[in-house]
Design an enzyme around this catalytic site. Structure first.
Site, PDB file in Angstrom:
ATOM      1  N   HIS A   9       0.825  -1.208   0.000  1.00  0.00           N
ATOM      2  CA  HIS A   9       0.000   0.000   0.000  1.00  0.00           C
ATOM      3  C   HIS A   9       0.867   1.269   0.000  1.00  0.00           C
ATOM      4  O   HIS A   9       1.993   1.240  -0.455  1.00  0.00           O
ATOM      5  CB  HIS A   9      -1.005  -0.051   1.152  1.00  0.00           C
ATOM      6  N   GLU A  23      -2.080   0.233   7.734  1.00  0.00           N
ATOM      7  CA  GLU A  23      -1.194  -0.819   7.235  1.00  0.00           C
ATOM      8  C   GLU A  23       0.019  -0.240   6.515  1.00  0.00           C
ATOM      9  O   GLU A  23       1.142  -0.727   6.689  1.00  0.00           O
ATOM     10  CB  GLU A  23      -1.965  -1.743   6.289  1.00  0.00           C
ATOM     11  N   HIS A  78       2.979  -7.216   4.281  1.00  0.00           N
ATOM     12  CA  HIS A  78       1.598  -6.745   4.467  1.00  0.00           C
ATOM     13  C   HIS A  78       1.140  -6.978   5.906  1.00  0.00           C
ATOM     14  O   HIS A  78       1.783  -7.693   6.681  1.00  0.00           O
ATOM     15  CB  HIS A  78       0.658  -7.477   3.506  1.00  0.00           C
ATOM     16  N   GLU A 144       1.887 -11.781   5.734  1.00  0.00           N
ATOM     17  CA  GLU A 144       0.827 -11.042   6.434  1.00  0.00           C
ATOM     18  C   GLU A 144       1.154 -11.072   7.918  1.00  0.00           C
ATOM     19  O   GLU A 144       0.960 -12.085   8.593  1.00  0.00           O
ATOM     20  CB  GLU A 144      -0.545 -11.674   6.172  1.00  0.00           C
TER      21      GLU A 144
END
Length: 443
Positions: A9, A23, A78, A144
């Site tokens: 992102h 995030e 992430h 993640e």
């Protein structure tokens, strides 16, 4: 080995959100830490980041850049979200790959190393049809690192030591998977979070995030990667601009020098996860660079004595000239004068900030013409103890006791015990403890 490192992102895309976190901020911090660890600790690794600041970049731009660069490995960092109840760590490779593929073998190695470090529930190794895994021409992994909307995982994400540990876990996995060779004189990183000392290079600290972002942009234009790291000090939020983090203090000092050449005069080093003994070991030498700026020294003393003289510029000037740790010399002056309040036998009119020659009420020590001369005398006296070299010629000798010192007899601050102060069994330790408080309170 060419690693394409992709913090998820960024810019107009905040990614997952929860518990006051975005995030994009957490992934960038972890990725920057990971880059520092790998480049500082291992040989023959090149790293290109999809972003090193808060910018917008599409998925296709990221994979195209990695492919065109010829990366050997694509690693996407992430953070997860799933309504608040889910928690833990998982990672992904492309769904079209077999369990016996090289990509799967890399995943197994990296997954195992990350789990050792991240204090998260192990949700396992998985596969998915994510763009960055499908469109990258090289082996690729997407990790993640916890669930941002889970209060337990988010509480960890807010800890800098945890983000450092996550970065270390990824670094350990990459190094193991690709058989990276550790650089000479670079010992292995600590096996668990919260141990060892991390030297963060701070390129400015601001009460306005906008001002901090401007500093990041300024550094970016000069080819220096930096990011904003909010820090709470004495109940107030300060936006520190971080331009590197190192396990080796010498490397951190080199980065400070780069920043100062770029015009960032207020760059300094903040040591974290350190005990007083570790800090003392890192800074005990009298000779060395001055890390804190004049403004930071002045600001610290005024938290205790608002009426204190602003002498930081003299400590910075003479520290650079004599090659002496001017910021620790400043801490010595605070120790000797009780934060320039002169509650002992030496009076303020003497401009004697180091108690030179003071032995008792009948012998209050030397007097100097003005504050600058008083600070100069302190540095000359320190130079006599720390070095056997001739006194540099630019300034006249004003220390009346220079010739009485056994030259080079105290290269460390703790070597001054029983010499500068009698009996003074913990004199040097007291100075270093005070210096540690200065560093920890520096914004």
């Amino acid at each position: 080995m060419k690693l394409y490192l992709d913090p998820g992102h960024g810019g107009t895309d905040p990614g997952a959100q929860g518990n006051g976190l975005n995030e994009k901020d957490v992934t960038l911090d972890i990725a920057l830490k990971l880059r520092s660890i790998l480049t500082n600790s291992y040989e023959d690794i090149e790293i290109k980041m999809s972003r090193s600041a808060d910018i917008t970049k599409s998925l296709s731009e990221r994979t195209s850049e990695a492919n065109n660069w010829g990366a050997n490995y694509f690693l996407a960092i992430h953070i997860n979200a799933a309504g608040g109840s889910a928690e833990g760590y998982e990672d992904y490779i492309y769904s079209g790959l077999s369990d016996s593929s090289t990509t799967a073998k890399y995943q197994e190695i990296i997954h195992g190393e990350v789990i050792k470090m991240n204090q998260l529930k192990d949700r396992g190794r998985k596969k998915a049809n994510f763009h960055v895994l499908r469109e990258s021409a090289m082996d690729a992994l997407l990790s993640e690192n916890g669930f941002i909307d889970n209060p337990n995982d988010a509480a960890l994400m807010k800890q800098d030591s945890w983000r450092q540990a996550v970065a270390q876990g990824h670094a350990n996995g990459i190094a193991s998977a690709f058989n990276l060779k550790r650089k000479a004189n670079n010992p292995p990183e600590p096996a668990n979070p919260g141990t060892g000392t991390l030297y963060k290079v701070i390129a400015g600290s601001f009460q306005s995030r906008e001002n901090a972002n401007e500093r990041v942009a300024f550094l970016g234009a000069k080819g220096i990667d930096a990011f904003v790291n909010p820090t709470i000090i004495s109940g107030k939020t300060w936006y520190r601009v971080q331009a590197g983090a190192y396990s080796n203090c010498d490397n951190a000092e080199e980065q400070v020098a780069v920043l100062k050449q770029a015009g960032i005069a207020d760059a300094f080093i903040a040591a974290e996860n350190s005990s007083p003994a570790q800090v003392a070991a890192a800074v005990d030498s009298i000779l060395g660079p001055t890390r804190l700026s004049a403004e930071q020294m002045n600001s610290f003393v005024k938290t205790v004595n608002p009426d204190a003289l602003e002498l930081g510029s003299f400590y910075q000037e003479f520290g650079e000239y004599y090659g002496i740790r001017g910021d620790i010399a400043f801490a010595q002056a605070l120790h000797e004068t009780n934060y320039f309040r002169f509650t002992g036998i030496v009076r303020s009119v003497q401009n004697n900030y180091a108690g030179i020659g003071a032995t008792g009420a009948d012998h209050p020590g030397a007097s100097f013409a003005d504050p600058k001369e008083g600070v100069l005398a302190q540095f000359q006296h320190l130079f006599a103890y720390a070095s056997t070299a001739p006194l540099p010629p630019q300034y006249p000798l004003v220390d009346p006791r220079f010739q009485l010192v056994e030259r080079g007899s105290a290269p460390k601050w703790t070597d001054l015990n029983g010499k500068w102060a009698v009996p003074g069994k913990t004199y040097g330790q007291s100075i270093l403890d005070l210096y540690e408080r200065m560093v920890n309170s520096t914004v």
